[in-house]
Design an enzyme around this catalytic site. Structure first.
Site, short mmCIF file in Angstrom:
data_model
loop_
_atom_site.label_atom_id
_atom_site.label_comp_id
_atom_site.label_asym_id
_atom_site.label_seq_id
_atom_site.Cartn_x
_atom_site.Cartn_y
_atom_site.Cartn_z
N SER A 168 -23.93 73.25 -13.27
CA SER A 168 -22.94 73.89 -12.40
C SER A 168 -21.91 72.94 -11.80
O SER A 168 -20.85 73.38 -11.37
CB SER A 168 -23.65 74.61 -11.26
N ASP B 247 -21.64 75.97 -0.85
CA ASP B 247 -22.91 76.66 -0.61
C ASP B 247 -24.01 75.60 -0.48
O ASP B 247 -23.70 74.42 -0.39
CB ASP B 247 -23.19 77.71 -1.70
N HIS C 115 -23.69 73.22 -3.75
CA HIS C 115 -22.46 72.83 -4.44
C HIS C 115 -21.32 72.45 -3.49
O HIS C 115 -21.05 73.18 -2.53
CB HIS C 115 -21.96 73.98 -5.33
#
Ligand SMILES: *[C@@H]1O[C@H](CO)[C@@H](O)[C@H](O)[C@H]1NC(C)=O
Ligand SMILES: *[C@@H]1O[C@H](CO)[C@@H](O)[C@H](O)[C@H]1NC(C)=O
Ligand SMILES: *[C@@H]1O[C@H](CO)[C@@H](O)[C@H](O)[C@H]1NC(C)=O
Ligand SMILES: *[C@@H]1O[C@H](CO)[C@@H](O)[C@H](O)[C@H]1NC(C)=O
Ligand SMILES: *[C@@H]1O[C@H](CO)[C@@H](O)[C@H](O)[C@H]1NC(C)=O
Length: 360
Positions: free
Chosen positions: A51, A333, A336
């Site tokens: 990610s 978040d 991340h």
């Protein structure tokens, strides 16, 4: 028959047009401050990993496709695990390239080779070198996909001659292991060895396919601030140090593995993108981009530990809060960085990138 063919053709022309507009929008990073002179600029960027690098490969059931992800770039949820740009976008900008198109979207369109002009992004949120708690193609499968494209002559040997690769491994393998076996388990160190060994095999394979320069991330600092699934002490005042030895051990092994790979290869093609130092520097507010206190508190946060950024309850009511100014938060978040966070990391990484991603 003819009608069907015409429809099909029209559809694919339209799809490709839309896709190219979309990817054009996704790819535009403001400004053209190339750090690599354009005459020797790499032609393609190939991206692998998770990610931290994914710009839209996960399927649309996943959180990166839900509001409020993507609100600051491209303006709506579009598969990035952030409010905006991620590290891949900044690496591409550094190289003077457009951010390469996500492979999954490209594959399901019928647009063909022209959209692969700046390379391909195979990175898939939640993945690791092994299969993880999250689903998605592991790094081996991602490299297989590049191999398939090469077999289909999507890229020439000349393309590859000036290509570079960015490989992200942020810790989904480790997370999966810890979740099953816990940190006290005696197997943890040997597990980290197997992760780094597999990563080294993958790096060597990417190089073997013809990619000339390959940067791989070291692990970022971990703690309760980053991985609240593991520990629920979430004051966000400081990172929980429990996992710092895990991270140091991984980074030490990676350093040795990269050195060994370079020793075995001409031109030292491999280098480490030091996320540990760059996250630390950004979180200490050492750069020109400043974050509000406490810098570890994510901007977007579930209202309780059952919820995460982007969750809705069964009535569709939102179960998360967003900070007033996402630019003030390093983390978007719990796992991340925000776009501004990545911009600060990129800024701390510039010297690192300049040293290794230069061209001949
Ligand atoms: C990667 O995924 C494939 C398909 O699930 C699996 O067969 C393979 O063993 C995995 N590779 C590694 C290194 O875990
Ligand atoms: C989308 O991803 C989820 C979670 O990884 C998975 O369970 C689901 O099967 C995927 N759906 C499709 C259509 O690929
Ligand atoms: C947990 O530890 C065992 C024994 O070392 C290992 O075989 C297994 O793969 C580990 N689990 C995960 C999810 O890595
Ligand atoms: C840090 O995490 C470990 C493991 O989950 C936990 O046992 C410990 O209490 C935490 N320490 C602090 C200071 O939160
Ligand atoms: C790499 O080569 C250098 C110089 O020959 C040597 O000192 C070093 O130990 C080697 N490192 C590894 C990990 O093989």
């Amino acid at each position: 028959m003819v009608v069907m063919d015409t429809q099909k053709l029209l559809c694919s022309v339209l799809c490709c047009f839309l896709l190219s507009i979309l990817s054009g929008r996704q790819q535009a990073v403001q400004g053209h401050h190339h750090h690599v002179p354009s005459n020797i600029r790499p032609l393609k960027l190939f991206v692998f990993g998770d990610s931290y690098a994914d710009t839209g490969n996960t399927n649309k059931t996943q959180v990166a496709w839900k509001y409020p992800y993507g609100i600051n770039f491209p303006g709506k949820p579009a598969g990035r695990f952030s409010d905006g740009r991620v590290l891949t976008d900044y690496v591409a900008k550094f190289l003077g390239l457009k951010s390469p198109i996500p492979y999954e979207g490209w594959k399901s369109s019928s647009c063909g080779i022209p959209l692969l002009k700046s390379g391909v992004n195979f990175a898939y949120g939640g993945t690791g070198v092994f299969d993880t708690f999250f689903s998605g193609p592991n790094m081996t499968i991602q490299i297989d996909s590049l191999e398939h494209l090469l077999r289909d002559n999507a890229f020439t040997a000349k393309d590859l001659e000036l290509s570079v690769s960015f490989v992200s491994l942020a810790g989904n393998d480790h997370f999966t292991y810890l979740r099953t076996n816990g940190s006290a388990h005696e197997g943890l160190q040997s597990f980290i060895r197997t992760v780094v060994n597999q990563l080294a095999i993958n790096l060597k394979r990417i190089h073997g396919l013809g990619v000339k320069k390959i940067g791989v991330t070291g692990l970022e600092p971990w703690g309760s601030c980053l991985i609240p699934y593991i520990t629920d002490t979430s004051s966000f005042q400081q990172c929980n140090d429990t996992y710092s030895s895990l991270v140091s051990f991984h980074n030490l092994l990676l350093k040795q593995a990269v050195e060994k790979l370079n020793n075995e290869t001409k031109d030292s093609p491999f280098f480490i993108i030091d996320l540990y130092a760059s996250f630390t520097s950004a979180l200490k507010n050492e750069g020109s981009i400043k974050f509000e206190n406490p810098p570890l508190k994510p901007c977007c946060l579930g209202v309780s530990s059952e919820y995460f950024c982007g969750s809705l309850d069964e009535n569709g009511a939102k179960k998360y809060t967003i900070c007033e100014n996402p630019k003030s938060a390093f983390f978007w978040d719990v796992a991340h960085p925000s776009q501004e966070g990545w911009r600060a990391v990129y800024s701390a990484l510039q010297a690192n990138l300049e040293q290794y991603f230069h061209y001949y």
